[in-house]
Write a protein that holds these residues in place. Structure first.
Motif, PDB file in Angstrom:
ATOM      1  N   VAL A   1       0.842  -1.196   0.000  1.00  0.00           N
ATOM      2  CA  VAL A   1       0.000   0.000   0.000  1.00  0.00           C
ATOM      3  C   VAL A   1       0.879   1.249   0.000  1.00  0.00           C
ATOM      4  CG1 VAL A   1      -1.931  -1.096   1.214  1.00  0.00           C
ATOM      5  CG2 VAL A   1      -0.143   0.074   2.522  1.00  0.00           C
ATOM      6  N   ASN A   2       0.306   2.338  -0.469  1.00  0.00           N
ATOM      7  CA  ASN A   2       0.923   3.659  -0.376  1.00  0.00           C
ATOM      8  C   ASN A   2       0.246   4.444   0.740  1.00  0.00           C
ATOM      9  OD1 ASN A   2       2.743   3.319  -2.457  1.00  0.00           O
ATOM     10  ND2 ASN A   2       1.421   4.229  -4.008  1.00  0.00           N
ATOM     11  N   VAL A   3       1.013   5.256   1.422  1.00  0.00           N
ATOM     12  CA  VAL A   3       0.471   6.147   2.445  1.00  0.00           C
ATOM     13  C   VAL A   3       0.869   7.566   2.063  1.00  0.00           C
ATOM     14  CG1 VAL A   3       0.362   6.738   4.891  1.00  0.00           C
ATOM     15  CG2 VAL A   3       0.707   4.350   4.205  1.00  0.00           C
ATOM     16  N   PHE A   4      -0.088   8.325   1.560  1.00  0.00           N
ATOM     17  CA  PHE A   4       0.137   9.727   1.209  1.00  0.00           C
ATOM     18  C   PHE A   4      -0.299  10.595   2.390  1.00  0.00           C
ATOM     19  CE2 PHE A   4      -0.109   9.713  -3.756  1.00  0.00           C
ATOM     20  CZ  PHE A   4       1.029   8.938  -3.782  1.00  0.00           C
ATOM     21  N   ILE A   5       0.578  11.514   2.814  1.00  0.00           N
ATOM     22  CA  ILE A   5       0.252  12.409   3.915  1.00  0.00           C
ATOM     23  C   ILE A   5       0.455  13.844   3.446  1.00  0.00           C
ATOM     24  CG2 ILE A   5       0.675  12.939   6.345  1.00  0.00           C
ATOM     25  CD1 ILE A   5       2.240  10.204   6.375  1.00  0.00           C
ATOM     26  N   PRO A   6      -0.599  14.538   3.070  1.00  0.00           N
ATOM     27  CA  PRO A   6      -0.449  15.933   2.618  1.00  0.00           C
ATOM     28  C   PRO A   6       0.058  16.815   3.752  1.00  0.00           C
ATOM     29  CG  PRO A   6      -2.764  15.379   2.918  1.00  0.00           C
ATOM     30  CD  PRO A   6      -2.010  14.104   3.052  1.00  0.00           C
ATOM     31  N   LEU A   7       0.939  17.735   3.410  1.00  0.00           N
ATOM     32  CA  LEU A   7       1.521  18.635   4.402  1.00  0.00           C
ATOM     33  C   LEU A   7       0.836  19.987   4.408  1.00  0.00           C
ATOM     34  CD1 LEU A   7       5.294  17.728   3.896  1.00  0.00           C
ATOM     35  CD2 LEU A   7       3.649  16.776   5.535  1.00  0.00           C
ATOM     36  N   LEU A   8      -0.281  20.107   3.685  1.00  0.00           N
ATOM     37  CA  LEU A   8      -1.130  21.288   3.741  1.00  0.00           C
ATOM     38  C   LEU A   8      -2.540  20.837   3.424  1.00  0.00           C
ATOM     39  CD1 LEU A   8      -0.735  23.452   0.534  1.00  0.00           C
ATOM     40  CD2 LEU A   8       0.105  21.123   0.735  1.00  0.00           C
ATOM     41  N   ASP A   9      -3.506  21.643   3.781  1.00  0.00           N
ATOM     42  CA  ASP A   9      -4.896  21.293   3.501  1.00  0.00           C
ATOM     43  C   ASP A   9      -5.101  21.189   1.994  1.00  0.00           C
ATOM     44  OD1 ASP A   9      -5.261  21.472   6.206  1.00  0.00           O
ATOM     45  OD2 ASP A   9      -6.307  23.404   6.158  1.00  0.00           O
ATOM     46  N   MET A  10      -5.619  20.047   1.565  1.00  0.00           N
ATOM     47  CA  MET A  10      -5.791  19.820   0.136  1.00  0.00           C
ATOM     48  C   MET A  10      -7.090  20.443  -0.377  1.00  0.00           C
ATOM     49  SD  MET A  10      -3.014  18.394  -0.436  1.00  0.00           S
ATOM     50  CE  MET A  10      -3.297  18.284  -2.189  1.00  0.00           C
ATOM     51  N   GLU A  11      -6.967  21.141  -1.506  1.00  0.00           N
ATOM     52  CA  GLU A  11      -8.094  21.713  -2.227  1.00  0.00           C
ATOM     53  C   GLU A  11      -7.908  21.398  -3.707  1.00  0.00           C
ATOM     54  OE1 GLU A  11      -7.957  25.847  -1.371  1.00  0.00           O
ATOM     55  OE2 GLU A  11      -8.470  25.621   0.763  1.00  0.00           O
ATOM     56  N   MET A  12      -8.963  21.511  -4.464  1.00  0.00           N
ATOM     57  CA  MET A  12      -8.872  21.190  -5.886  1.00  0.00           C
ATOM     58  C   MET A  12      -7.914  22.108  -6.617  1.00  0.00           C
ATOM     59  SD  MET A  12     -10.582  18.495  -6.339  1.00  0.00           S
ATOM     60  CE  MET A  12     -10.521  18.440  -8.126  1.00  0.00           C
ATOM     61  N   GLN A  13      -7.663  23.296  -6.077  1.00  0.00           N
ATOM     62  CA  GLN A  13      -6.784  24.247  -6.754  1.00  0.00           C
ATOM     63  C   GLN A  13      -5.299  23.953  -6.537  1.00  0.00           C
ATOM     64  OE1 GLN A  13      -9.367  25.122  -4.802  1.00  0.00           O
ATOM     65  NE2 GLN A  13     -10.791  25.806  -6.394  1.00  0.00           N
ATOM     66  N   ASN A  14      -4.941  23.292  -5.441  1.00  0.00           N
ATOM     67  CA  ASN A  14      -3.510  23.133  -5.154  1.00  0.00           C
ATOM     68  C   ASN A  14      -2.940  21.756  -5.524  1.00  0.00           C
ATOM     69  OD1 ASN A  14      -4.505  21.572  -3.068  1.00  0.00           O
ATOM     70  ND2 ASN A  14      -4.026  23.059  -1.454  1.00  0.00           N
ATOM     71  N   GLY A  15      -3.654  21.009  -6.333  1.00  0.00           N
ATOM     72  CA  GLY A  15      -3.095  19.785  -6.892  1.00  0.00           C
ATOM     73  C   GLY A  15      -3.206  18.542  -6.039  1.00  0.00           C
ATOM     74  N   PRO A  16      -4.400  18.168  -5.604  1.00  0.00           N
ATOM     75  CA  PRO A  16      -4.541  16.911  -4.860  1.00  0.00           C
ATOM     76  C   PRO A  16      -4.384  15.709  -5.779  1.00  0.00           C
ATOM     77  CG  PRO A  16      -6.687  17.844  -5.315  1.00  0.00           C
ATOM     78  CD  PRO A  16      -5.680  18.852  -5.801  1.00  0.00           C
TER      79      PRO A  16
END
Length: 324
Positions: free
Chosen positions: A260-275
């Protein structure tokens, strides 16, 4: 015409229900009126009523066959009325189910025809992803998020400084072991600090990583960390090419999840910032293509792990914001 009743299985929840007009006792002007003969007393289950009336909620029986005969003895009109406790009809069965057997009582005529409503399977649409329920139990803390974000930016700036100082632009196109470009403005980086600095043990130590209880449930207690790094998406970066990170262990049949992959965003994800965009179901053998109707893009808070099968198709979207 004769009316009999038989017990049928309740309708499934996922099937379409289409109201069927009650044709018993309501002959149209085109055909001659038909006489409806009720069964003798006691022939019906307790609480049941003739097919021409509504079946009460407590009754599990329904009228399943009826026919009207013309004067010449041939069949003029016949219908099957099936009503449930909601007043609608059930006209679908699961694969492998057959219409209930219909027993015809002797009628003294040469031929009798039973018109049965054609069964059909409910259309299977694309199921929406489950409702996301935010949780902080498996997430990174604010200080851990800031530590990782600062380390990633520092690593990127050091590598790019070396590229400019040594004019390694051609080499950058091919990529280095510590930094590779995954589409314009998108960089996949490996940080040595994650291995050498004990401050990052909350990422690399299987006993400290907050999401490891989930990983152990998926892969077993002997699961090990095989890769770690950081993905950087700059302002105006391109959308990544759709891909899977791993292949199937067998090309003949579907095997259980092995990584499995574990992705942990380091900022709040929005459609504008490339999720990250996922094509649900693409981890199944033979269904690895990008399907528009199956797309799901989770926009989670910073520090929330996104765990997915190693074979699931995905791509990072372009960053249209002013943040990195």
């Amino acid at each position: 015409a004769k009316v009999s009743e038989e017990e049928i299985s309740p309708s499934h929840e996922d099937t379409d229900q289409t109201k069927i007009p009650n044709e018993v006792g309501e002959a149209k002007s085109e055909s001659k009126p038909a006489a409806v003969e009720t069964l003798p007393a006691g022939a019906l289950d307790e609480g049941a009523q003739p097919a021409s009336s509504h079946v009460p909620a407590e009754s599990k029986t329904a009228a399943v066959k009826a026919s009207t005969l013309a004067e010449n003895g041939s069949v003029d009109q016949s219908a099957k009325a099936v009503t449930d406790d909601s007043g609608t009809s059930d006209n679908s069965f699961d694969d492998g189910d057959k219409s209930p057997d219909l027993e015809t009582k002797p009628s003294g005529v040469e031929s009798e025809e039973i018109a049965v409503v054609a069964t059909k399977r409910a259309k299977r649409g694309v199921k929406p992803p489950p409702v996301f329920k935010p949780s902080t139990h498996y997430c990174l803390k604010k200080d851990q998020i800031d530590l990782c974000h600062a380390a990633c930016i520092e690593h990127y700036e050091k590598v790019m400084h070396t590229v400019k100082a040594r004019s390694l632009y051609l080499e950058l196109a091919d990529g280095f072991d510590v930094l590779r470009e995954r589409g314009r403005g998108r960089y996949d980086m490996e940080l040595a600090a994650f291995d050498t600095d004990p401050k990052f043990s909350f990422l690399t130590d299987n006993k400290k990583a907050a999401w490891m209880p989930i990983i152990h449930k998926l892969l077993g207690e002997d699961a090990v960390l095989s890769h770690k790094g950081c993905f950087l998406s700059l302002k105006n970066s391109d959308t990544q090419v759709y891909h899977q990170d791993g292949v199937h262990l067998s090309k003949k049949f579907q095997k259980p999840c092995h990584a499995v992959n574990v992705f942990i965003p380091l900022l709040d994800m929005e459609m504008q910032n490339g999720p990250t965009e996922f094509s649900l179901g693409s981890h199944y053998l033979g269904y690895d293509g990008w399907v528009k109707e199956n797309l799901y893009t989770p926009c989670v808070k910073a520090g929330t792990p996104i765990i997915f099968d190693y074979r699931l198709g995905h791509r990072g979207l372009g960053n249209r914001s002013d943040v990195v």
